[in-house]
Design a protein around this motif. Structure first.
Motif, mmCIF file in Angstrom:
data_model
loop_
_atom_site.group_PDB
_atom_site.id
_atom_site.type_symbol
_atom_site.label_atom_id
_atom_site.label_comp_id
_atom_site.label_asym_id
_atom_site.label_seq_id
_atom_site.Cartn_x
_atom_site.Cartn_y
_atom_site.Cartn_z
ATOM 1 N N VAL A 13 34.382 20.684 81.241
ATOM 2 C CA VAL A 13 34.217 20.849 82.468
ATOM 3 C C VAL A 13 36.555 20.423 82.403
ATOM 4 O O VAL A 13 36.483 18.853 81.821
ATOM 5 C CB VAL A 13 34.758 20.466 83.552
ATOM 6 N N GLN A 15 40.526 19.924 82.567
ATOM 7 C CA GLN A 15 41.417 20.314 83.858
ATOM 8 C C GLN A 15 42.315 21.203 83.108
ATOM 9 O O GLN A 15 42.975 21.309 82.151
ATOM 10 C CB GLN A 15 42.684 18.835 83.758
ATOM 11 N N ARG A 17 46.325 23.520 83.382
ATOM 12 C CA ARG A 17 47.334 23.813 83.976
ATOM 13 C C ARG A 17 47.964 24.908 83.491
ATOM 14 O O ARG A 17 49.469 25.242 84.224
ATOM 15 C CB ARG A 17 48.236 22.177 83.398
ATOM 16 N N ARG A 71 52.860 22.081 88.814
ATOM 17 C CA ARG A 71 52.968 22.355 87.427
ATOM 18 C C ARG A 71 51.960 23.995 87.501
ATOM 19 O O ARG A 71 51.957 24.657 87.600
ATOM 20 C CB ARG A 71 53.578 21.685 86.184
ATOM 21 N N ALA A 119 45.588 19.270 91.318
ATOM 22 C CA ALA A 119 47.169 18.859 91.185
ATOM 23 C C ALA A 119 47.158 18.506 92.556
ATOM 24 O O ALA A 119 46.485 18.704 94.288
ATOM 25 C CB ALA A 119 47.854 20.307 92.203
ATOM 26 N N LYS A 158 42.565 18.760 73.639
ATOM 27 C CA LYS A 158 44.152 17.912 74.186
ATOM 28 C C LYS A 158 43.870 16.468 73.644
ATOM 29 O O LYS A 158 45.383 16.177 73.300
ATOM 30 C CB LYS A 158 44.452 17.647 75.179
ATOM 31 N N ARG A 165 38.469 10.806 76.014
ATOM 32 C CA ARG A 165 37.641 9.868 77.676
ATOM 33 C C ARG A 165 37.666 8.043 76.549
ATOM 34 O O ARG A 165 37.383 7.932 75.025
ATOM 35 C CB ARG A 165 36.428 10.061 77.419
#
Ligand SMILES: Cc1cc2nc3c(=O)[nH]c(=O)nc-3n(C[C@H](O)[C@H](O)[C@H](O)COP(=O)(O)O)c2cc1C
Length: 181
Positions: A13, A15, A17, A71, A119, A158, A165
């Motif tokens: 899981v 994020q 965007r 965003r 957000a 990313k 982490r």
């Protein structure tokens, strides 16, 4: 299956965007909202209410309410706003329950093959957002969960593998806090 493999879907899981134009199925949104409303809360008070938003105009107004934090709502096909009561003395407890519901929605979206992202609206956007969503007096929205089909770019990791982490040695201790020697 090993325990680590059982929980791997939770570790996946993340994020999201940025979303494609594809719409989100109404049944998927119902399932996500149900995952939220079945989350636990302090003394089972269930302080939250959830507003499911699909209107592109409303989504874009939310996006404009607090960039850059908001965003993800620029391209989201849908969103769920978490509505909380303004109760003196319960702010921390309510925020904890809000976080539990938000994370469950991210997990539910991920299990459904969708992307979702948190957000946080800036505090000064609350009155306008309250009006936009028709909230009664004494209620506000801080967290909006943006939902949609992730773009390929947003699905790409990313960070390098295993580096998103802090290392486990720095974050998880056995029995006592372990300082580095
Ligand atoms: C309390 C909280 C508030 C957050 N607010 C925002 C936000 O306003 N805008 C945003 O884009 N991400 C927000 N995030 C998402 C974090 O930036 C994200 O969880 C973190 O970067 C890890 O991303 P990953 O799960 O994709 O690795 C928030 C997360 C939490 C827990």
């Amino acid at each position: 299956m090993k325990p680590a493999d059982v929980v791997r879907p939770l570790l996946r899981v993340h994020q999201v965007r940025e979303f494609t134009d594809a719409p989100v199925d109404a049944e998927a949104l119902d399932a996500i909202a149900d995952a939220a409303r079945w989350s636990g809360s302090s003394a089972n008070i269930q302080p939250w209410r959830f507003v499911v938003i699909r209107d592109p105009g409303v989504l874009r107004q939310l996006a404009d309410s607090g960039p850059p934090h908001t965003r993800s709502l620029t391209t989201a096909a849908a969103a769920v706003a978490i509505v909380l009561p303004q109760v003196k003395g319960a702010a921390v407890s309510n925020a904890f329950d809000e976080g539990r519901a938000a994370e469950r929605m991210l997990i539910a979206a991920s299990l459904l093959g969708l992307g979702a992202g948190i957000a946080w609206l800036p505090a000064d956007a609350r009155p306008a957002v309250g009006e936009l969503l028709g909230l009664p007096d004494g209620r506000f929205v801080r967290t909006v969960v943006a939902i949609g089909h992730s773009t390929a770019r947003a699905s790409r990791p990313k960070s390098a593998k295993g580096e998103a982490r802090l290392p486990r040695t720095e974050t998880v201790f056995s029995e006592r806090w372990e300082t580095e020697s």
